[in-house]
Design a protein around this motif. Structure first.
Motif, PDB file in Angstrom:
ATOM      1  N   ALA A   1      13.800  19.074   1.485  1.00 37.78           N
ATOM      2  CA  ALA A   1      14.068  17.480   1.577  1.00 37.78           C
ATOM      3  C   ALA A   1      12.754  16.460   1.558  1.00 37.78           C
ATOM      4  CB  ALA A   1      13.888  17.691   3.384  1.00 37.78           C
ATOM      5  N   MET A   2      12.351  17.346   1.218  1.00 34.57           N
ATOM      6  CA  MET A   2      10.920  16.774   0.508  1.00 34.57           C
ATOM      7  C   MET A   2      10.993  15.781  -0.614  1.00 34.57           C
ATOM      8  SD  MET A   2       7.265  17.712  -0.583  1.00 34.57           S
ATOM      9  CE  MET A   2       6.059  17.736   0.716  1.00 34.57           C
ATOM     10  N   ALA A   3      12.546  17.105  -1.451  1.00 37.69           N
ATOM     11  CA  ALA A   3      12.741  15.941  -2.460  1.00 37.69           C
ATOM     12  C   ALA A   3      13.228  14.896  -2.224  1.00 37.69           C
ATOM     13  CB  ALA A   3      13.814  16.928  -3.115  1.00 37.69           C
ATOM     14  N   GLN A   4      13.907  14.189  -0.990  1.00 42.85           N
ATOM     15  CA  GLN A   4      14.412  13.311  -0.679  1.00 42.85           C
ATOM     16  C   GLN A   4      13.261  12.102  -0.449  1.00 42.85           C
ATOM     17  OE1 GLN A   4      17.301  13.297   2.645  1.00 42.85           O
ATOM     18  NE2 GLN A   4      17.325  16.058   1.538  1.00 42.85           N
TER      19      GLN A   4
ATOM     20  N   ASN B   1       7.803  19.562   9.534  1.00 43.11           N
ATOM     21  CA  ASN B   1       9.092  19.414   9.059  1.00 43.11           C
ATOM     22  C   ASN B   1      10.090  18.721   8.147  1.00 43.11           C
ATOM     23  OD1 ASN B   1       9.814  18.046  10.614  1.00 43.11           O
ATOM     24  ND2 ASN B   1       8.863  19.104  12.733  1.00 43.11           N
ATOM     25  N   ASP B   2      11.144  20.079   7.919  1.00 42.79           N
ATOM     26  CA  ASP B   2      11.784  18.571   6.871  1.00 42.79           C
ATOM     27  C   ASP B   2      12.215  17.013   7.616  1.00 42.79           C
ATOM     28  OD1 ASP B   2      11.874  19.814   4.956  1.00 42.79           O
ATOM     29  OD2 ASP B   2      13.644  21.286   5.553  1.00 42.79           O
ATOM     30  N   GLU B   3      12.340  17.120   9.103  1.00 39.66           N
ATOM     31  CA  GLU B   3      12.984  16.276   9.601  1.00 39.66           C
ATOM     32  C   GLU B   3      11.826  14.609   9.384  1.00 39.66           C
ATOM     33  OE1 GLU B   3      12.664  18.777  11.098  1.00 39.66           O
ATOM     34  OE2 GLU B   3      15.101  19.216  10.656  1.00 39.66           O
ATOM     35  N   GLY B   4      10.321  15.521   9.755  1.00 43.38           N
ATOM     36  CA  GLY B   4       9.348  14.820   9.952  1.00 43.38           C
ATOM     37  C   GLY B   4       8.902  14.095   9.229  1.00 43.38           C
ATOM     38  N   LEU B   5       8.688  15.402   7.553  1.00 46.83           N
ATOM     39  CA  LEU B   5       9.100  14.157   5.872  1.00 46.83           C
ATOM     40  C   LEU B   5       9.738  13.468   5.901  1.00 46.83           C
ATOM     41  CD1 LEU B   5       7.701  18.009   4.417  1.00 46.83           C
ATOM     42  CD2 LEU B   5       6.212  15.504   4.492  1.00 46.83           C
ATOM     43  N   ILE B   6      11.473  13.233   5.843  1.00 46.21           N
ATOM     44  CA  ILE B   6      12.299  12.476   5.374  1.00 46.21           C
ATOM     45  C   ILE B   6      11.684  11.190   6.076  1.00 46.21           C
ATOM     46  CG2 ILE B   6      14.587  11.992   5.894  1.00 46.21           C
ATOM     47  CD1 ILE B   6      15.378  14.932   5.135  1.00 46.21           C
ATOM     48  N   ALA B   7      11.204  11.032   7.900  1.00 46.70           N
ATOM     49  CA  ALA B   7      11.058   9.573   8.391  1.00 46.70           C
ATOM     50  C   ALA B   7       9.965   9.565   8.050  1.00 46.70           C
ATOM     51  CB  ALA B   7      10.588  10.674   9.986  1.00 46.70           C
ATOM     52  N   ALA B   8       8.784  10.043   7.633  1.00 45.85           N
ATOM     53  CA  ALA B   8       7.659   9.235   7.372  1.00 45.85           C
ATOM     54  C   ALA B   8       7.952   8.554   5.876  1.00 45.85           C
ATOM     55  CB  ALA B   8       6.562  10.361   6.875  1.00 45.85           C
ATOM     56  N   GLN B   9       8.994   9.311   4.662  1.00 52.05           N
ATOM     57  CA  GLN B   9       9.254   9.105   3.886  1.00 52.05           C
ATOM     58  C   GLN B   9       7.826   7.837   2.779  1.00 52.05           C
ATOM     59  OE1 GLN B   9      12.008   8.283   1.135  1.00 52.05           O
ATOM     60  NE2 GLN B   9      12.719   9.948   3.512  1.00 52.05           N
ATOM     61  N   PRO B  10       6.891   9.467   2.360  1.00 44.75           N
ATOM     62  CA  PRO B  10       6.109   9.140   2.150  1.00 44.75           C
ATOM     63  C   PRO B  10       6.347   8.851   0.252  1.00 44.75           C
ATOM     64  CG  PRO B  10       6.055  11.351   2.349  1.00 44.75           C
ATOM     65  CD  PRO B  10       6.451  10.983   3.204  1.00 44.75           C
TER      66      PRO B  10
ATOM     67  N   GLN C   1       0.957  -1.241  -0.043  1.00 45.77           N
ATOM     68  CA  GLN C   1       0.136  -0.173   0.339  1.00 45.77           C
ATOM     69  C   GLN C   1       0.963   1.384   0.289  1.00 45.77           C
ATOM     70  OE1 GLN C   1      -2.602  -0.889   3.934  1.00 45.77           O
ATOM     71  NE2 GLN C   1      -3.340  -2.561   2.716  1.00 45.77           N
ATOM     72  N   LEU C   2      -0.133   2.298  -0.524  1.00 43.78           N
ATOM     73  CA  LEU C   2       1.180   3.538  -0.971  1.00 43.78           C
ATOM     74  C   LEU C   2       1.765   4.245   0.484  1.00 43.78           C
ATOM     75  CD1 LEU C   2      -0.421   5.270  -4.269  1.00 43.78           C
ATOM     76  CD2 LEU C   2       1.911   4.014  -3.780  1.00 43.78           C
ATOM     77  N   ARG C   3       2.652   4.419   0.813  1.00 46.78           N
ATOM     78  CA  ARG C   3       2.860   5.119   2.317  1.00 46.78           C
ATOM     79  C   ARG C   3       2.588   6.528   1.852  1.00 46.78           C
ATOM     80  NH1 ARG C   3       6.929   2.966   5.755  1.00 46.78           N
ATOM     81  NH2 ARG C   3       6.939   5.145   6.251  1.00 46.78           N
ATOM     82  N   THR C   4       1.235   7.179   3.119  1.00 52.90           N
ATOM     83  CA  THR C   4       0.491   8.657   2.352  1.00 52.90           C
ATOM     84  C   THR C   4       0.627   9.387   3.762  1.00 52.90           C
ATOM     85  OG1 THR C   4      -0.814   7.150   1.197  1.00 52.90           O
ATOM     86  CG2 THR C   4      -1.501   9.231   1.708  1.00 52.90           C
ATOM     87  N   VAL C   5       0.680  10.335   3.632  1.00 58.51           N
ATOM     88  CA  VAL C   5       0.534  11.570   4.673  1.00 58.51           C
ATOM     89  C   VAL C   5      -0.081  12.947   4.804  1.00 58.51           C
ATOM     90  CG1 VAL C   5       3.212  11.135   5.736  1.00 58.51           C
ATOM     91  CG2 VAL C   5       2.410  12.719   3.952  1.00 58.51           C
ATOM     92  N   PHE C   6      -1.146  13.352   5.250  1.00 59.34           N
ATOM     93  CA  PHE C   6      -1.754  14.731   4.827  1.00 59.34           C
ATOM     94  C   PHE C   6      -1.122  15.788   5.680  1.00 59.34           C
ATOM     95  CE2 PHE C   6      -5.171  17.510   5.400  1.00 59.34           C
ATOM     96  CZ  PHE C   6      -6.411  17.198   4.754  1.00 59.34           C
ATOM     97  N   LEU C   7      -1.188  16.709   4.334  1.00 57.51           N
ATOM     98  CA  LEU C   7      -0.196  17.872   4.990  1.00 57.51           C
ATOM     99  C   LEU C   7      -1.228  18.948   4.722  1.00 57.51           C
ATOM    100  CD1 LEU C   7       2.739  19.399   5.484  1.00 57.51           C
ATOM    101  CD2 LEU C   7       2.409  19.656   2.927  1.00 57.51           C
TER     102      LEU C   7
END
Length: 398
Positions: A354-357, A320-329, A271-277
């Motif tokens: 960092a979202m580009a990562q 924040n960048d750290e949260g997005l990188i940790a989530a790797q959505p 399943q696709l790893r998904t976050v809501f922003l």
């Protein structure tokens, strides 16, 4: 309806699949394929309001006319792409307005209605001729209309924008701030609200003025809409209609999820790893919604993998960048106006380099939807879930 991010012309030799409505970053159309069919979906979700999966319009598809829900093909009638993680580009969904379908044409409220609200306050409602439903999602107003009392509604919050209510006076200012003077000027006979709007002193002021105020649960998810519907019905003297509407909605959500199951991978690892922003660029507001925010249950019900539970992101916290990188959505879900407020995908990537990562950033894999629908968990929930599932796993069918 779907709006897409435009790009350069497709490269020579690019293949076109059926019903293409988006392009990758190089301008190439994505090509559909097949994916495994799930044998069973997650437990049937209770509730959300009425919406018929079989009474909407149709959109032309490569194999004939496809049944649609709010303008989006029904998940069970489309084919999932072979590798959803490889899909590139933004999808901006604009669900078509669906007319209110009251559970009863001329309901007769049983008054007085005496209820104990979500805060433990006993409230007696003797008059429902001037109803004011208010919450941050616009859920409660649609419920009142679906119960058959739309003609009795006298005002609206900013999130209540469906055609039947759009001409009524607005009683919220600066987005979601209650205005006591505007509310009292309408002389409401009863107010149905929750704790999502403020300031709370306004609610207390309205009670001091003698207006019956029923406070319902502010939590929104596919699982509690039936209970919420019943609470609203009971407060307005329509307990039977509230129960019937809740049951109708639950059945429609179950039907929607059965359709979603046909394109959703059974394994969580697929399943696709998904976050809501949530974003409001003009105000500098950026929140990632996690566990117990409602967004987590939305993602799960639509067939995505809610990453917040894995990374321990609880509630709504500044992104924040750290949260997005940790989530790797793989995918980021947003509101249409929220994405527009930050300057689209390019502006979002500039705000969070960092979202580009992350896979979502690298593929610009953003799904946005009507602001007043995506987290409303009301009458339109079946349509919202269906649209998100199709966007996640069968985007080429849009």
């Amino acid at each position: 309806m779907l709006r897409q991010r435009t790009g350069p012309a497709p490269k020579s030799g690019a293949r076109r699949g059926p019903a293409q409505l988006g392009h990758d970053r190089a301008g190439r159309p994505r090509v559909g394929g097949s994916f495994g069919v799930r044998g069973s979906f997650r437990a049937a979700v209770a509730a959300a309001l009425a919406f018929s999966l079989t009474s909407c319009g149709v959109a032309a598809g490569s194999g004939g006319d496809l049944e649609t829900v709010s303008g989006i093909p029904v998940a069970s009638e489309v084919e999932a792409i072979e590798d959803p993680r490889s899909y590139q580009g933004q999808l901006s969904l604009e669900l078509v307005d669906d007319p209110v379908e009251p559970i009863a044409a001329d309901p007769v409220p049983q008054l007085p209605a005496v209820v104990t609200d979500n805060q433990g306050t006993q409230v007696e409602v003797t008059d429902v001729s001037r109803i004011l439903p208010l919450d941050i999602y616009g859920t409660l107003s649609r419920m009142v209309y679906e119960l058959g009392l739309g003609d009795n509604v006298i005002g609206r919050d900013i999130s209540s924008s469906f055609p039947e209510i759009s001409d009524l006076p607005l009683v919220t200012t600066d987005g979601h701030q209650l205005n006591a003077e505007s509310i009292l000027a309408l002389n409401p006979s009863v107010i149905i609200t929750d704790t999502s709007l403020g300031p709370w002193d306004v609610i207390l002021q309205l009670r001091d003025a003698g207006v019956p105020v029923v406070v319902v649960d502010s939590h929104r998810s596919p699982e509690n809409v039936e209970a919420l519907t019943q609470a609203v019905g009971a407060a307005l003297g329509l307990p039977d209609e509230g129960r019937e509407l809740g049951e109708r909605t639950r059945a429609q959500i179950v039907e929607a999820q059965e359709a979603i199951a046909t394109i959703t991978p059974e394994s969580q690892t697929q399943q696709l790893r998904t976050v809501f922003l949530y974003a409001r660029g003009s105000a500098g507001v950026y929140y990632m919604f996690g566990q117990d925010s409602g967004a987590d249950e939305l993602i799960t019900a639509a067939g995505g993998y809610d990453v917040s539970s894995e990374v321990g992101w609880k509630g709504a916290k500044p992104a924040n960048d750290e949260g997005l990188i940790a989530a790797q959505p793989d995918v980021i879900i947003m509101m249409n106006k929220g994405l527009e407020s930050v300057g689209g995908v390019d502006g979002l990537l500039e705000k969070f380099p960092a979202m580009a990562q992350t896979p979502a950033g690298a593929n610009e894999r953003i799904i946005s939807m009507n602001d007043d629908l995506v987290l409303s968990f009301g009458t339109r929930t079946p349509a919202v879930l269906n649209a998100l599932a199709v966007a996640l796993y069968a985007p080429d069918a849009l």
